[in-house]
Every structure is written in C-alpha cells, then in structure tokens.
Scaffold this motif. Structure first.
Motif, short mmCIF file in Angstrom:
data_model
loop_
_atom_site.label_atom_id
_atom_site.label_comp_id
_atom_site.label_asym_id
_atom_site.label_seq_id
_atom_site.Cartn_x
_atom_site.Cartn_y
_atom_site.Cartn_z
N GLU A 81 2.18 60.48 -13.47
CA GLU A 81 2.05 61.27 -14.70
C GLU A 81 2.68 62.64 -14.52
OE1 GLU A 81 1.84 62.52 -18.05
OE2 GLU A 81 0.64 60.67 -17.99
N ILE A 82 3.51 63.03 -15.48
CA ILE A 82 4.21 64.32 -15.41
C ILE A 82 3.41 65.45 -16.04
CG2 ILE A 82 5.47 63.92 -17.57
CD1 ILE A 82 7.85 65.38 -16.35
N ASP A 83 2.59 65.14 -17.02
CA ASP A 83 1.85 66.16 -17.76
C ASP A 83 0.73 66.76 -16.89
OD1 ASP A 83 -0.52 67.00 -19.61
OD2 ASP A 83 1.22 66.95 -20.95
N ASP A 84 0.71 68.07 -16.79
CA ASP A 84 -0.27 68.75 -15.92
C ASP A 84 -1.71 68.46 -16.32
OD1 ASP A 84 1.88 69.86 -14.60
OD2 ASP A 84 1.74 71.80 -15.61
N ALA A 87 -2.60 64.66 -15.94
CA ALA A 87 -2.68 64.29 -14.52
C ALA A 87 -3.98 64.79 -13.89
CB ALA A 87 -1.48 64.85 -13.76
N ALA A 88 -4.39 65.98 -14.25
CA ALA A 88 -5.61 66.55 -13.68
C ALA A 88 -6.85 65.80 -14.16
CB ALA A 88 -5.72 68.03 -14.06
N LEU A 107 -3.24 58.80 -7.97
CA LEU A 107 -2.43 59.50 -8.96
C LEU A 107 -1.27 60.22 -8.27
CD1 LEU A 107 -2.28 60.58 -12.03
CD2 LEU A 107 -3.15 62.69 -11.00
N HIS A 109 1.29 63.09 -9.36
CA HIS A 109 1.60 64.06 -10.41
C HIS A 109 3.06 64.46 -10.26
CE1 HIS A 109 0.81 68.30 -12.26
NE2 HIS A 109 1.51 67.52 -13.05
N SER A 110 3.93 63.80 -11.02
CA SER A 110 5.36 64.03 -10.86
C SER A 110 6.12 63.41 -12.02
CB SER A 110 5.85 63.41 -9.55
OG SER A 110 7.25 63.56 -9.39
N ASP A 111 7.35 63.83 -12.15
CA ASP A 111 8.31 63.17 -13.04
C ASP A 111 8.72 61.85 -12.37
OD1 ASP A 111 10.59 62.30 -14.40
OD2 ASP A 111 11.44 64.31 -14.58
#
Length: 333
Positions: A81-84, A87-88, A107, A109-111
């Motif tokens: 997931e790219i969205d901060d 993702a959190a 998870l 957290h990345s493009d």
C-alpha cells in the motif's frame, strides 16, 4: 482455511465508518474505489482459486475489504500500500476483525512499482483490485520481479481487461496483450458491477486471470529485446511492420530483412502477431549481439518505469487506449 465469522468481512457501513475514523476520502488521483460488498470479494477469491497453502500478494489493499477475504482462504497475505494513512491503519483492521489470522498478514508500505522484495516466503499468487490509472504497469512489473507468482487475478477497468486478454487480430490487441502473454496465459474471468464500489466508478470493471507459462517463450532474445520490438510495432500500429520497425532496425530495408528472416511478411501489422513471432523478429535484428543468459530477464530499472504521474479515474479510458501502452513498456524494461 480459517473459520472466521461472516461479519469479519467489511460491508458498506464498515467501510464508511473506517474511512470517517481515518479521515479518508477516496481520491481519483490514486484511482481509489473501495469494494464495499463482501460477496464480491469472496467471489474474487474463489475465481482466483486461492488455496490454503498460497502466499498471496495484494497491491492496493485500501481499507482491507479484499485483504480479509484473502486471509480467510490463503496461508499468508502480503499487502503493498502506497497511501500513508491506509497503510498505517490496515494492520489494526486485520487484528480487530480477524485476530486469529493477524500473524499471517504482512504490510509493505511502498509504491508497488518500487518493490523488489517481499517479506516471508515467496508469493505464489497475486490477487488485487488494482488502481485503474496504473494497472498495466503494476501488473507487468509484479510478474517480472516475482517469478514465483504462478496465478494472478486482477480487477481492472473493463477496457484494460479486454486489452490484456485480447488475441492477435482483435482490434484492441496491443502492447499490454503481448507483454502479458510473455509471462502468462491470459483470459477474461468475469465482470464486476459499479454498485459494489464506493465511490461508484464511471467505468465498468473486469476480472483478468493470468496463469504463468510453465515453459517460457522459446527464444534466443531477451525479454528487453522482444519488448523493444513490441513497442516499436505498436507505436505506429497502422503502418506495416516494414515501416513501423524501420527505426528499431535502422532502416526500412533492414526491418524487412529481419522480418523475412523471421518468416513474417513485411506487409503484416503488429496486431496480427503472437508474442512468439515478436520474439522471432527480435532474434533477427540486424547487427544484434546475443546477450548472456544472466541478462536475459534482468529486473526492471525504476528509472524507466511508468514515469508519468497518476491520472484521474475519469481519464482512465484514454490512458488505457493510448498512453498506458507506452507506460507499460517502460515499466517492464
């Protein structure tokens, strides 16, 4: 397989409540349309034939609708997931609604275009509701970088689904069709209505199944060399291959020589060729120096990946029919 309760999955009220709590409003810029129907995500998992021993990678999990359904069926799920904010929040959603499976979830957290490794065992399947504005580049990049992925099921814009699954001679057959077929046997696997999303998209959706080839395309040319021919052929798709490949070969006469050597008519057009025929042309490029086996399918270079920024969902049709073919070329080289 998990014996989770039916309400472990997210419904319309759950999605809106989660979004409100997080202050999330779906954005067209990132192509965000959240699935709000539990029956739809279970249907996707069934169609993907997810098995209890599968390690599934999901791109763009959003609020977790499909993630939870995948966790019901698979051994492990890795979400990218790219969205901060999303993702959190996702690990907490998994822990709250499916605590007995939380240790089976990871998870990243990345493009997705930048991901080169995933935690845990190698993924065996890719199942995702892909953001429509970057669907083709993401799909091709994941297939290239993670050869352990045997089966893929993605939900994409209906027009893109048609392009990916098109056969030679079809009017929508193009760059995505050929490049996807380099990796896998591709077919349409169903349609999805607009009312299962929030917000409802202004385009129809389709499911595409990709089963990785048990034997790669037989060729002495590398993937990069073959894809260069594909790009050139469809950059000027209305021209004959003799003309369209002139720049690639150095001249029209050199292109003709390569085509004849490959057993293909110089008057043919790219839309009529299989991936194997494109590979044959690549092998006969004038002055071609054979690459070493180690270079034959090297990882994609991020600097050549889909460099254009995301487009609004409302313009996805034009990107899919025109620009996306060239972006997908860059993403897989």
């Amino acid at each position: 397989m998990s014996t989770t309760e039916p309400d472990a999955l997210l419904g319309p009220a759950d999605i809106r409540e989660l979004a409100a709590a997080l202050g999330v409003r779906p954005t067209k810029q990132r192509g965000q349309n959240f699935v709000i129907d539990a029956n739809t995500v279970r249907r996707i998992v069934r169609t993907a034939e997810v098995r209890p021993d599968d390690v599934v990678v999901e791109v763009g999990p959003g609020l977790g609708s499909l993630t939870l359904a995948l966790l019901e069926a698979a051994d492990r799920v890795v979400a990218v997931e790219i969205d901060d904010v999303l993702a959190a929040a996702l690990p907490s959603t998994v822990a709250a609604r499916m605590p007995e499976r939380a240790d089976r979830f990871a998870l990243v957290h990345s493009d997705a275009m930048l991901v080169r490794e995933l935690p845990g065992p190698a993924p065996t399947a890719l199942v995702a509701n892909l953001p429509y504005n970057v669907a083709v580049p993401v799909l091709l990049t994941m297939l290239e970088r993670f050869p352990s992925i045997e089966r893929t099921l993605v939900m994409v814009q209906a027009e893109v689904a048609d392009r990916l699954a098109a056969r030679p001679g079809n009017k929508v057959y193009g760059v995505p069709s050929v490049k996807a077929n380099w990796y896998a046997d591709v077919k349409r696997a169903g349609s999805i209505g607009r009312n299962v999303f929030w917000p409802a998209p202004n385009v129809d959706s389709g499911l595409v199944s990709l089963v990785r080839r048990t034997e790669p395309v037989t060729t002495g040319a590398s993937r990069t060399e073959v894809f260069a021919v594909v790009d050139a052929a469809f950059a000027q798709r209305r021209k004959t291959l003799r003309a369209a490949l002139a720049g690639w070969a150095g001249s029209a006469s050199a292109a003709e020589a390569a085509l004849v050597a490959a057993g293909i008519s110089p008057q043919a057009r790219g839309e009529g060729l299989t991936v194997e025929e494109f590979a044959a042309i690549a092998e006969h490029k004038p002055g071609r120096a054979a690459e070493s086996p180690a270079d034959a399918d090297r990882p994609a270079d991020p600097s050549t990946s889909a460099t254009a920024g995301p487009t609004p969902a409302g313009t996805a049709e034009r990107q899919s029919s025109e620009t996306a073919e060239h972006q997908s070329s860059r993403s897989a080289e």
